[in-house]
Structure formats: C-alpha cells, structure tokens
Design an enzyme around this catalytic site. Structure first.
Site, mmCIF file in Angstrom:
data_model
loop_
_atom_site.group_PDB
_atom_site.id
_atom_site.type_symbol
_atom_site.label_atom_id
_atom_site.label_comp_id
_atom_site.label_asym_id
_atom_site.label_seq_id
_atom_site.Cartn_x
_atom_site.Cartn_y
_atom_site.Cartn_z
ATOM 1 N N GLU A 36 32.675 -41.683 -19.155
ATOM 2 C CA GLU A 36 31.938 -41.772 -20.406
ATOM 3 C C GLU A 36 30.601 -40.887 -20.361
ATOM 4 O OE1 GLU A 36 31.449 -45.982 -22.053
ATOM 5 O OE2 GLU A 36 30.341 -45.072 -23.545
ATOM 6 N N ARG A 261 37.042 -50.629 -7.182
ATOM 7 C CA ARG A 261 35.999 -49.815 -7.304
ATOM 8 C C ARG A 261 35.045 -49.638 -6.016
ATOM 9 N NH1 ARG A 261 34.282 -50.061 -12.657
ATOM 10 N NH2 ARG A 261 32.204 -49.283 -12.238
ATOM 11 N N LYS A 271 26.020 -47.737 -14.625
ATOM 12 C CA LYS A 271 25.313 -47.188 -15.561
ATOM 13 C C LYS A 271 24.272 -47.721 -16.089
ATOM 14 C CE LYS A 271 28.734 -44.714 -16.531
ATOM 15 N NZ LYS A 271 29.782 -43.906 -17.103
HETATM 16 P P1 ATP Z 1 30.041 -47.911 -14.731
HETATM 17 O O1 ATP Z 1 30.522 -49.372 -14.672
HETATM 18 O O2 ATP Z 1 28.909 -47.559 -13.715
HETATM 19 O O3 ATP Z 1 29.192 -47.662 -16.046
HETATM 20 P P2 ATP Z 1 32.253 -46.934 -15.739
HETATM 21 O O4 ATP Z 1 33.549 -47.323 -15.222
HETATM 22 O O5 ATP Z 1 32.098 -47.601 -16.921
HETATM 23 O O6 ATP Z 1 31.271 -47.033 -14.763
HETATM 24 P P3 ATP Z 1 33.205 -44.312 -16.568
HETATM 25 O O7 ATP Z 1 32.434 -43.389 -17.040
HETATM 26 O O8 ATP Z 1 34.124 -45.071 -17.511
HETATM 27 O O9 ATP Z 1 32.351 -45.329 -15.862
HETATM 28 O O10 ATP Z 1 34.015 -43.793 -15.181
HETATM 29 C C1 ATP Z 1 34.677 -42.798 -15.170
HETATM 30 C C2 ATP Z 1 35.741 -42.967 -13.805
HETATM 31 O O11 ATP Z 1 35.256 -43.260 -12.652
HETATM 32 C C3 ATP Z 1 36.697 -43.991 -14.324
HETATM 33 O O12 ATP Z 1 38.225 -43.828 -13.920
HETATM 34 C C4 ATP Z 1 36.162 -45.400 -13.507
HETATM 35 O O13 ATP Z 1 37.269 -46.200 -13.045
HETATM 36 C C5 ATP Z 1 35.698 -44.291 -12.238
HETATM 37 N N1 ATP Z 1 34.476 -45.270 -11.487
HETATM 38 C C6 ATP Z 1 33.613 -45.620 -12.035
HETATM 39 N N2 ATP Z 1 32.911 -46.292 -11.209
HETATM 40 C C7 ATP Z 1 33.368 -46.473 -10.142
HETATM 41 C C8 ATP Z 1 33.310 -47.159 -8.782
HETATM 42 N N3 ATP Z 1 32.195 -47.730 -8.589
HETATM 43 N N4 ATP Z 1 34.151 -46.848 -7.810
HETATM 44 C C9 ATP Z 1 35.302 -46.129 -8.038
HETATM 45 N N5 ATP Z 1 35.595 -45.469 -9.410
HETATM 46 C C10 ATP Z 1 34.719 -45.796 -10.198
HETATM 47 MG MG MG Z 2 33.185 -47.297 -18.746
#
Ligand code: ATP
Ligand code: MG
Length: 558
Positions: A36, A261, A271
């Site tokens: 995102e 994760r 984020k």
């Molecule tokens: P955050 O909680 O940091 O905002 P998010 O999951 O909302 O992370 P996205 O932009 O939706 O962030 O993530 C893009 C991809 O990266 C998704 O497939 C998510 O599952 C993966 N991802 C995000 N954070 C991690 C992590 N800590 N370890 C492994 N994969 C991750």
């Molecule tokens: Mg997300």
C-alpha cells in the site's frame, strides 16, 4: 551456511513446486508484491520481496508489483516512487509489470453490482460505530442490519446514488450479505464500499466511493492471474472471505498462502509508527540511516546482497517470532567484508609525535586494499613524524590486560613501525592529554622480519590526513521490543537518546574521492559509507555496522 544462489527449501516453495509439476495453473507461476503506498518500504517488506520475486524467478514465472491503493487519504505519489526505487535496488525484477488496484476500480464497481443482483450485497445505512456494535464478538454472534432485506432494485438505486455523490461521507456503505453469525468475524457482512469524498493520487475526483481493501485485494489478484498469492499470517482469517468473493463472481481463483511477518528486536516495523518518527522530526526523514526502511538501510551503507542474504536466511513459517537485530548485522557485515575497500581513519584524534623521526621526512608504506580480495591490490600511505591515533588506543594508567599504548609500552603501527611511548604532554591547567611522544624503531618496518608486540593500532599522517565528519549510529530504541509498551505508554518512550553521535574525524587522503554510497572498512572500526550529502568540500560518512560479530555471541548463549 547455505549457498546464496540456491533456492531455500520451504513450505511455500513446496506448494508451488507441487502445482508446477502437476500443471495446476498450466505450470505457470505468477506471484505479486502488493504494497500500500502509504509509507516507505521497510526490512519486513524486503522479506516478502525476496520471497515473491525469488520464487517467480526460480520457476521462470513473473512477479507483479501491485500498488494496493484503495485508501486515498493516506496514499501519495512520493511513496509510489520510493517503493519502485527500493524494489529495483533490492534486485526485484518487475519489468513493466507495475499495476494499481485503482486501475480496477471500474471492474470492482461492476462486480459489486453483480453481487447486488445476486442478492449477495446490500446498502446499509448504519454508521461505522453501529456496524461495529452489531458485529458481535468472537464468542457472541452479530445482529442482522435492519437494512439487510432491501430489494435488489432499491440496493441498485442507492448504490448508484452513492457513486454519484449524493450522500455525505459515512452515510451509507455497501455490505456483502454473508452470515452475521459466522464464527469468522470477517464473514459477518463485511463492508465492501464506503463513501469518501477524497481525491485519489491516481483517479483524482472520479470516485467518491472506494472499495475496501478486502474487496479489492483478492479480485486484483484474480484479474492479474496471480497463481500464488503469498501474504502474511494476519490474512489467514480473511482467506475464507476472499474465497467467498471469488466463488460468488465465478472468476479465476488464485491460491493464498500465509507466512510469518518479520519482527526485529530494537525495531518498530509498522508504517504508522515509522510515519510518526518522521512527522515528529524524531528522525531526519524516511531515509534516516537509523530507520529500518530500505532507503534508510541503503543510506546507512547496507548492500542489496547483504539484505537479500538476510531475508533468505529467515525462511518462512506459520508462527510469528522475533529475529535478533544482530542477525541482520551479521549478514550485512559478511557481505561488506568481501567487497569493502579498507582504509585508515581516526574517529577521535589524539596527536602522536615520533621524536626520533626526521622533521619534514615522508615515506610511503604499502597498505592492503582488501585482504579478502588479492586483486584489489595495495596503495601507498604517507608516513611522517606527526600522526593522529585513536584516543582510546592510549591510556595513561592501563588496566590489567591492556596492550595498547601507555607510558613505556610498545605497539605496532599498522603497516608501519613498532613505536614506544616515552612521554605524555598534558595541559597543566586541566590535565587534558594534548600529545603523546614516542620513539620509533627503524628496524621494525612492517613486512620485514622483526620482533612481535601484542597490539597493532591504526593511524593517519597528520599533515596528509583530511577532515571528515562521521556519524556514528546506534540502535534507535533501548529495549528489545519497543512495541510492547506498558499502560498508556507509547513506543517513543524507548527512544535511544544516544542513537546518533557526530564526530570530526581524520582520514587518509584517498577518501577525498569517495562518492555518495561508496562503502569502506575503516580498519579496526567498522564499515562506513559516504552519505548521500557527502561532497568534496564536506565529506560525510555513516557508520554502517561495527566489526564485532555480536550475533555469534548471542548464539553461544542459547
Ligand atoms: P505495515 O504494518 O508495516 O504498514 P503492511 O502489511 O500494512 O505493513 P503493505 O504495504 O500492505 O504493508 O505490505 C505489502 C506486503 O508486504 C504485504 O504482502 C505484506 O504481507 C508484506 N509485509 C509487510 N510487512 C511485513 C513484515 N514485517 N514481514 C514480512 N512481510 C511483510
Ligand atoms: Mg497494509
């Protein structure tokens, strides 16, 4: 240690391999990385990038980059650009396969109408608070919305009026009609469209209703023909909902697979939290070298190879854990050790005078550029009567076991001679050490057969050295898990006040030609990288990582 070029065996790879062999998707493998664009990528994303792009490459498939841009309020073009740059830098190859969920808004809208026509979705007038209140809990079923039984015609009419902007934000939603008593809360008539009069970074003011993430995500995967939709564990409970949508619409059905994760000690990887650090000015920006962002790590001097090796070493599992920050540093160090050019620099300079070395004389000693790489050769280093050495390499009163300089003791100067400390000059008023006076033994030049001493220290020639600013970074938090905050505390209460120290150092003159991002090992001190702001008039280096392997120590303790 595994061979970095070999794919790591793991359960996700096993599933893909099985499907590949059985010809489930015609032998095709297509994954995607779906960020995102509401912030910069962090090291957790690196794990997902390495996994998704790595598997696609191994099976000669493709990995799409798809921006899940369904929330116009938090998303920005700056984030899109940074994400593209970071993935490329990490080596993720998406070619021209960049997609946006917002490209599918029209299709998603049509599919929503299809659901309404099938009596599988309805317009609901409850407020978001009321939706939440009637949703029930994991142990209690929810209640049906009073608007659940609207006719298809009424729903079609209201949904169109929602799209046409006739209602204010939050006045109505479109909800899937599934089961308010489902044990899975995600299936209790989830909202799939909301009204939001907000400008979108790509579609501008074209829409005032926006699809919810859960509605957009699985369908976007389907539109792109994703075979294996790999995501993190928190989406496991959403899978039945994605399956339900795909079944109702009767469209291509990717297989979702969840993995753990990445969590790192001394680090926050959300984020939302990272944005706070930026917005409150706690760090310099998203690419502050203390940030766990990919851009921060790049600026700090981490190499893409080092980060990739770390990500591969993590493997994947079905339970969330926490990885030691020291493990990340181990892989960074291991990679830099092979590639970084060695130089000499003194972080906290102390003047040392060789009283028996002729004034004005300069000789050149030969220094090895990289002991790990013979082809890197050697360079001449100027040696003269006045040198800078590290303050901590001298002690007036040494404790037991200290083998570096102290009055009467001998040490070797790296690539140079054995010297003996004869005298210490102090400021009579403050007692501050101003200068160390030594004699050198001309028969002990490095490379000749000579006697041994217990310590070797680094140095630079005072007249030849150049001033450089060095930024010494330490962990941003003082506790292993800054996410675990008691009471109404906040993760910022654990900020490390000493996470940055700036010193005015002296370095050998060859560093004058360092360009931003060039990486070095400062002998005995660690790995350093020229900052992006570093220029001829003002050379600035960031400490990437120290030399000591603290991870090995942690491993022994276990
Ligand atoms: P955050 O909680 O940091 O905002 P998010 O999951 O909302 O992370 P996205 O932009 O939706 O962030 O993530 C893009 C991809 O990266 C998704 O497939 C998510 O599952 C993966 N991802 C995000 N954070 C991690 C992590 N800590 N370890 C492994 N994969 C991750
Ligand atoms: Mg997300």
């Amino acid at each position: 240690m595994h061979d970095n070029n070999l794919p790591l065996s793991n359960f996700i790879r096993d599933i893909i391999l099985k499907d590949h062999v059985s010809g489930k998707y015609g032998g095709r493998v297509r994954t995607r990385f779906p960020p995102e664009p509401n912030g910069y990528l962090h090291v957790g994303h690196a794990k997902s990038i390495v996994l998704n792009f790595g598997l696609a490459k191994e099976f000669r498939g493709e990995c799409n980059l798809r921006f899940d841009d369904t929330n116009p309020i938090k998303e920005e073009t700056e984030y899109v650009q940074s994400i593209i740059e970071d993935i490329k830098w990490l080596g993720g190859d998406f070619g021209d396969r960049i997609f946006y969920a917002s490209d599918y808004f029209s299709q998603l809208y049509l599919w929503a109408i299809e659901l309404i026509n099938k009596d599988k979705a309805y317009v609901c007038d409850l407020s978001s608070d009321q939706v939440r209140e009637t949703r029930g809990t994991p142990t209690q079923p929810g209640h049906d919305s009073p608007f659940r039984d609207r006719s298809v015609e009424e729903n079609l009419g209201l949904f169109e009026r929602m799209k046409n902007g006739e209602f204010p934000d939050g006045a109505r939603t479109l909800r899937a009609k599934i089961d308010m008593r489902s044990p899975n809360l995600n299936l209790r008539d989830p909202v799939i469209y909301r009204i939001l009069h907000a400008e979108h970074h790509r579609t501008g003011n074209q829409w005032c209703i926006y699809p919810m993430y859960d509605w957009a995500h699985g369908e976007s995967d389907s539109i792109e023909g994703i075979t294996h939709s790999i995501c993190t564990l928190e989406f496991e409970d959403h899978r039945p909902l994605y399956d339900w949508f795909l079944e109702q619409l009767g469209i291509f059905h990717p297989q979702q697979i969840e993995f753990d994760r990445l969590n790192l000690t001394y680090t926050v990887l959300s984020k939302r939290k990272l944005l706070r650090l930026v917005e409150q000015g706690i760090v310099e920006g998203w690419d502050d070298p203390r940030m766990p962002t990919i851009s921060g790590m790049r600026r700090r001097g981490y190499s893409p190879e080092g980060l990739r090796n770390f990500a591969r070493s993590l493997g994947v599992s079905k339970t969330n854990g926490i990885t030691e920050f020291e493990k990340l540093e181990y892989y960074i160090r291991e990679d830099l050790n092979k590639a970084a050019k060695r130089v000499m620099a003194v972080l906290r300079p102390l003047k040392l005078v060789l009283t028996n070395y002729p004034e004005g004389q300069v000789e050149f000693v030969e220094a090895i550029n990289n002991p790990e790489d013979a082809s890197a050769g050697t360079r001449p280093l100027p040696f003269s009567r006045e040198l800078w050495i590290e303050q901590e390499d001298f002690l007036d009163v040494p404790p037991k076991g200290y083998h570096r300089l102290y009055p009467g003791n001998e040490v070797r100067l790296r690539y140079g001679y054995i010297i003996k400390c004869q005298n210490v000059v102090k400021d009579p008023a403050t007692g501050e050490i101003l200068e160390i006076q030594c004699t050198y033994d001309p028969d002990t030049r490095s490379g000749q057969r000579t006697r041994k001493v217990k310590a070797t220290i680094h140095w630079v020639s005072a007249v030849h050295a150049i001033p450089v600013e060095v930024r010494l970074y330490d962990k941003l938090f003082t506790t292993e898990n800054p996410n675990n905050v008691p009471g109404d505390g906040d993760f910022t209460m654990y900020l490390n006040p000493k996470s940055l120290e700036v010193v005015q150092a002296r370095a050998e003159a060859s560093l004058a030609s360092a360009r931003p991002c060039d990486r070095y090992q400062f002998e005995r001190l660690g790995y350093f990288c020229a900052d992006r702001c570093s220029a001829a008039g003002r050379l600035v280096f960031n400490r990437t990582v120290e030399l000591r392997d603290t991870w090995a120590k942690l491993q022994k303790k276990i």
